[in-house]
Scaffold this motif. Structure first.
Motif, short mmCIF file in Angstrom:
data_model
loop_
_atom_site.label_atom_id
_atom_site.label_comp_id
_atom_site.label_asym_id
_atom_site.label_seq_id
_atom_site.Cartn_x
_atom_site.Cartn_y
_atom_site.Cartn_z
N UNK A 191 0.74 -1.23 -0.07
CA UNK A 191 0.09 -0.07 -0.03
C UNK A 191 0.74 1.34 -0.13
N UNK A 192 0.52 2.05 -0.84
CA UNK A 192 1.41 3.71 -0.96
C UNK A 192 0.27 4.48 -0.98
N UNK A 193 -0.12 4.80 0.47
CA UNK A 193 -1.09 5.80 0.78
C UNK A 193 -0.53 7.11 0.25
N UNK A 239 -9.01 9.53 5.45
CA UNK A 239 -9.16 8.49 4.26
C UNK A 239 -8.11 9.11 3.23
N UNK A 240 -7.17 8.47 2.98
CA UNK A 240 -6.07 8.59 1.87
C UNK A 240 -6.23 7.96 0.66
N UNK A 241 -5.66 8.63 -0.31
CA UNK A 241 -5.85 8.02 -1.78
C UNK A 241 -4.83 6.81 -1.54
N UNK A 242 -5.35 5.59 -2.31
CA UNK A 242 -4.61 4.47 -2.46
C UNK A 242 -4.57 3.53 -1.35
N UNK A 296 -15.33 6.94 -8.37
CA UNK A 296 -15.40 8.06 -7.32
C UNK A 296 -14.04 8.12 -6.60
N UNK A 297 -13.82 9.15 -6.13
CA UNK A 297 -12.55 9.63 -5.51
C UNK A 297 -12.36 9.05 -3.97
N UNK A 298 -13.68 8.88 -3.48
CA UNK A 298 -13.77 8.44 -2.20
C UNK A 298 -14.94 7.32 -2.09
N UNK A 353 -5.74 0.68 -6.04
CA UNK A 353 -4.49 1.03 -6.97
C UNK A 353 -4.77 2.13 -7.94
N UNK A 354 -6.16 2.28 -8.37
CA UNK A 354 -6.42 3.34 -9.05
C UNK A 354 -6.24 4.81 -8.46
N UNK A 355 -6.08 4.76 -7.10
CA UNK A 355 -5.94 5.93 -6.22
C UNK A 355 -7.21 6.37 -5.51
N UNK A 356 -8.22 5.50 -5.33
CA UNK A 356 -9.45 5.86 -4.66
C UNK A 356 -8.91 5.51 -3.12
#
Lengths: 548, 375
Positions: A265-267, A295-298, A438-440, A467-470
């Protein structure tokens, strides 16, 4: 009539007839052939598991045994004698009792009153209660089923309510007990207790039939297991000679990977921050107590907890269904507070997708066709409208596309949503929310009532979104699911976050303690990871929570 | 626990309702027999009275028009999960709207402007009367069933007061307004057909039936082919899912109730602009209440409502004929027959369903149904 439990006579002798035999049971619902020639035999004084995916026909089979449905053809033998069971009353008379997945208890009655309900001796309650009290005391002693007979059922924790259900069945003289998904609502510790009770019942000669989809439980507690698929028994194993992997494969009919291969995981940057969220329910009880999370991306954040400890309310607040009473949610530069609440429609515009916990209650409209359910929440979008009218053709094409990409079966956009199986409904809802990129993404109980094949698919989709950054929040009562999916685990109990654990290093025991121990204020203080200053209020709310 | 077995649509919305009506007629026949009249003769008189000659058909359709409006009103609210019992009052107040518009303007405006305004007046007043309970439900949590019932009484009292004390034609004794000018009269169907050379018996059937049928189509399009109809149905079928979907529940309640009230109010155009040509007391005569049964029987579908309206129109006209023919059959007896139809097709609508399910399963297994479907 409180019949006396036929105690140790059964199950002792090796050559006693089987407690239950089903022979060539057939059941049709319209054109659906739900049970196709099912035959099985349950040894007296054993614990026998029946596993299968949703729609495999195991509930239908048990409903036939308990007299809720009549079989089209086939034969039922109890203790070697053929019987006709056309109602639950007949089943009880034959010594068969059932503990349903959803408890059938009256909250405002005491334990004793609940047990006596429907089995009263005569018109006067007092005599029944008195004789029941003696009987219950005996059952408690024999099976270790400890419950306060005078407590109001509504005040009892779920695990004890379930014991009341078991007592009810035993009180009616059942020598065979059917349990339908009994651990869905229990903490791991409560589930352990249940299994000990089941083992005690077995020692006393009671026969137990356990319906579940949790293979771990089958392995832990049963003597024999039947696997059902598409209305048929596809395998019968002695539990000690089988494995989870084999059972999973038998259920699905192909190889299944039970664990997930996760890339590390790469937040990234935070997309949603919740600070000190507070919420009270209608009666004024605190249901969310200073909940903060980011909540962070990824990154997938998992929320573990026994259901009913504020997780549902947290999802409702984060998705805009309810406004918080205090605290704020920050998405981008929008600050959502009690004074400036956001509607679910606005949250969607802020890039938030929400797969609700309870798909029947929130996620879909049962009587809507699939293509209508597939635009729920997005029905204002220009792409589904042509001027004043809905563009039914675009709706249909959109739904067909979702069905194709997310393998929703049958591929029938015109079919009513209720006519899809649980797993396919969930895939359709997930598709609807994910397809908007969605982003979140908030996901409640991603795989509740979903079969194994679909679980695998849903988990892979959630990972793909990560993986797509959600930024993903998963709420689940299935610890296994949380542990395999989440990069970071938050534990909720009594409306507050009682612990935070790294996903990779989480173990079930620690999580279980965090889930359960918060009930005592002392433990809450040691476990609470929020500011030390909030420790006091946390302790107070722990008290407020237990006193209604 | 027991899942409902799926039945093909033609049984569900075709065969079962017809069976229910027949069942009601059988029971009604026994009652008729009890007062000493041959039920078969009674049925034939009813059918002849309702459909046997051109004038009768006109009357049947004229009654049906009232039921279309009040039935649609209940159906629309029902799709939003609201049980609007107030159709009677909304129709009554709709009549006030018609009367006020026409009494104020019929000296100045020509028919092509006056008639649409009158219709609008009916719809607007009906909508406004339904909007109050709608508002109370949405914002104050007062139950719509209770408030709409109460509003029927308020409407009745208000209309009596206004008709007797305010709107009564000068120097008359009977509680009614002055007659509307001829420019406000809705054209009669037999006149319209006669003008193009199709002869039809004289009856009060007027342009309202066309408007009613257009409303059916409009409501169908609204419910199933617009985003507002989508939102309205979502709220009615699953209020939680509607909230989840971001549908503003309060506004939807107001929308549904005003639409429902407008439709009920438009019943007044059939009676006042089509037939009476003045405002009279009690012109609604229970059509608003019967609308509930019409909607139930029509399964809240606009086209179902149209068909159910036809049946109730038939009962109304045929029943009147029956009461005229036999002195032992009073008007009340006809109401009993209507009540039986309502009972069997509304309240007991699902009573016969298990029998049909069993029959269908039997036919299916013995191969009859598949054979029929292939053929």
């Amino acid at each position: 009539m409180p019949a006396v439990i036929p105690s140790v006579t059964r199950g002792e002798g090796r050559n006693a007839p089987p407690a239950i035999v089903l022979r060539d049971i057939h059941k049709h619902f319209g054109l659906v052939h739900a049970n196709r020639g099912v035959s099985l035999s349950v040894a007296a004084g054993s614990i026998t598991g029946i596993v299968g995916e949703n729609g495999a026909g195991k509930s239908t089979l048990m409903s036939i045994l308990y007299g809720l449905y009549a079989a089209d053809s086939g034969e039922i033998l109890v203790d070697g004698r053929p019987v006709t069971i056309s109602s639950p009353r007949d089943a009880i008379a034959a010594g068969i009792g059932m503990v349903h997945q959803h408890f059938m208890l009256v909250d405002t009655f005491t334990v004793l009153e609940n047990i006596v309900l429907g089995a009263e001796d005569g018109p006067l309650l007092r005599r029944s209660i008195a004789s029941a009290r003696k009987e219950i005391e005996r059952l408690e002693r024999e099976y270790g089923l400890k419950v306060d007979p005078d407590a109001l059922v509504g005040d009892l924790p779920v695990g004890e309510q379930q014991r009341v259900e078991i007592l009810k069945v035993l009180y009616r003289g059942a020598s065979t007990l059917i349990l339908d998904e009994p651990t869905g609502v229990l903490t791991p510790q409560e589930a352990e207790q249940l299994f000990r009770i089941l083992q005690a019942l077995r020692e006393r000669g009671v026969t137990v039939i356990l319906i579940t989809h949790k293979l771990r439980e089958i392995m832990a507690v049963t003597d024999e297991v039947y696997v059902m698929r598409q209305g048929q028994i596809v395998a019968h194993r002695r539990t000690q000679y089988t494995s989870r992997e084999e059972l999973a494969e038998l259920m699905v009919g192909r190889k299944v990977r039970l664990s997930l291969d996760k890339p590390p995981c790469r937040p990234g940057p935070a997309l949603l921050k919740a600070r000190n969220l507070n919420l009270r329910d209608k009666r004024g009880c605190v249901v969310l107590n200073n909940v903060s999370l980011t909540l962070r991306t990824g990154e997938i954040v998992g929320i573990a907890g026994v259901s009913g400890n504020g997780q549902s309310e947290l999802l409702e607040v984060l998705s805009g269904i309810r406004a918080p009473d205090g605290g704020e949610i920050v998405v981008g530069d929008r600050h959502i507070t009690a004074q400036a609440p956001a509607s679910p429609a606005e949250m969607r515009q802020l890039g938030l997708g929400h797969v609700p916990e309870d798909r029947h209650r929130y996620g879909m409209v049962g009587s809507f066709t699939a293509d209508e359910t597939a635009i729920l929440g997005y029905h204002q979008d220009a792409r589904f409208n042509k001027g004043l009218l809905l563009d039914r053709r675009a709706m249909n094409a959109h739904c067909a596309m979702l069905m194709e990409n997310y393998d929703v079966r049958p591929r029938r956009p015109d079919l009513n949503s209720t006519h899809f199986s649980g797993g396919n409904q969930q895939k359709l809802i997930l598709a609807r929310e994910i397809e908007r990129n969605p982003r979140i993404l908030l996901v409640g109980q991603p795989t509740r009532g979903v079969d194994i094949g679909a679980i695998e698919f849903i988990h892979r989709e959630l990972l793909r979104m990560r993986e797509a950054g959600c930024a993903i929040l998963v709420v689940s009562v299935e610890l296994d699911e949380i542990m395999s999916l989440a990069d970071r685990i938050l534990v909720m109990a009594g409306g507050q976050i009682t612990g935070e654990v790294d996903g990779a290093s989480a173990d079930e025991r620690t999580l279980g303690l965090m889930m359960a121990n918060c009930w005592t204020p002392a433990a809450a203080e040691t476990l609470v990871t929020v500011d030390a200053a909030e420790g006091a209020s946390a302790a107070q709310s722990g008290l407020a929570w237990t006193t209604p | 626990m027991t899942a409902r077995h799926p039945l093909p649509a033609w049984i569900d919305i075709g065969v079962i309702p017809i069976a229910n009506v027949l069942l009601a007629l059988v029971v009604a026949g026994l009652i008729v027999l009890a007062v000493g009249i041959n039920p078969f003769e009674a049925v034939s008189i009813m059918l002849y009275g309702a459909l046997g000659y051109p004038e009768a058909i006109g009357y049947t359709l004229y009654y049906a028009t009232n039921f279309i409006f009040t039935g649609l009103a209940v159906a629309v609210a029902f799709h939003a999960g609201l049980f609007n019992i107030g159709g009677e009052g909304q129709a009554y107040i709709g009549g006030l709207g018609v009367a006020l518009v026409i009494l104020a303007l019929d000296q100045f405006l020509p028919a092509p402007i006056l008639i649409p305004l009158g219709i609008l007046g009916a719809a607007a007043f009906g909508a406004a009367w339904a909007l109050v309970p709608g508002y109370l439900q949405a914002y104050r949590g007062s139950h719509i069933v209770i408030t709409t019932i109460m509003f029927n009484f308020i409407a009745a009292a208000l209309m009596v007061y206004l008709t007797v004390n305010v709107l009564i034609a000068p120097n008359t004794m009977s509680p009614e307004t002055r007659a509307f000018a001829a420019t406000s009269h809705l054209p009669l169907i037999h006149d319209m057909l006669g003008a193009v050379g199709i002869p039809m018996g004289r009856s009060p059937l007027n342009l309202s039936i066309v408007i009613g049928l257009l409303c059916c189509i409009g409501i169908w399009i609204f419910l199933w082919h617009t985003r507002w109809g989508f939102a309205l149905r979502a709220m009615g079928q699953n209020a939680n899912a509607a909230i989840y979907a971001g549908i503003p529940a309060k506004q939807m309640i107001l929308l549904a109730m005003s639409l429902s009230g407008a439709l009920a109010g438009m019943m007044a155009i059939n009676e006042l602009m089509g037939v009476q040509h003045r405002l009279i007391i009690n012109f609604t005569a229970g059509y608003g209440f019967t609308g509930i049964a019409v909607a139930l029987m029509g399964r809240s579908h606009p086209f179902g409502v149209a068909l159910a309206s036809l049946l109730f129109g038939l009962l109304q006209q045929g029943g009147a004929e029956l009461a005229f023919e036999f002195p032992t059959i009073t008007r009340e007896m006809v109401v009993v027959i209507q009540g039986l139809v309502i009972l069997f097709s509304g309240a007991l609508a699902y009573m016969t369903r298990p029998w049909f399910e069993a029959l269908f399963a039997l036919l299916q297994r013995s191969g009859w149904i598949q054979a029929a479907e292939k053929a």
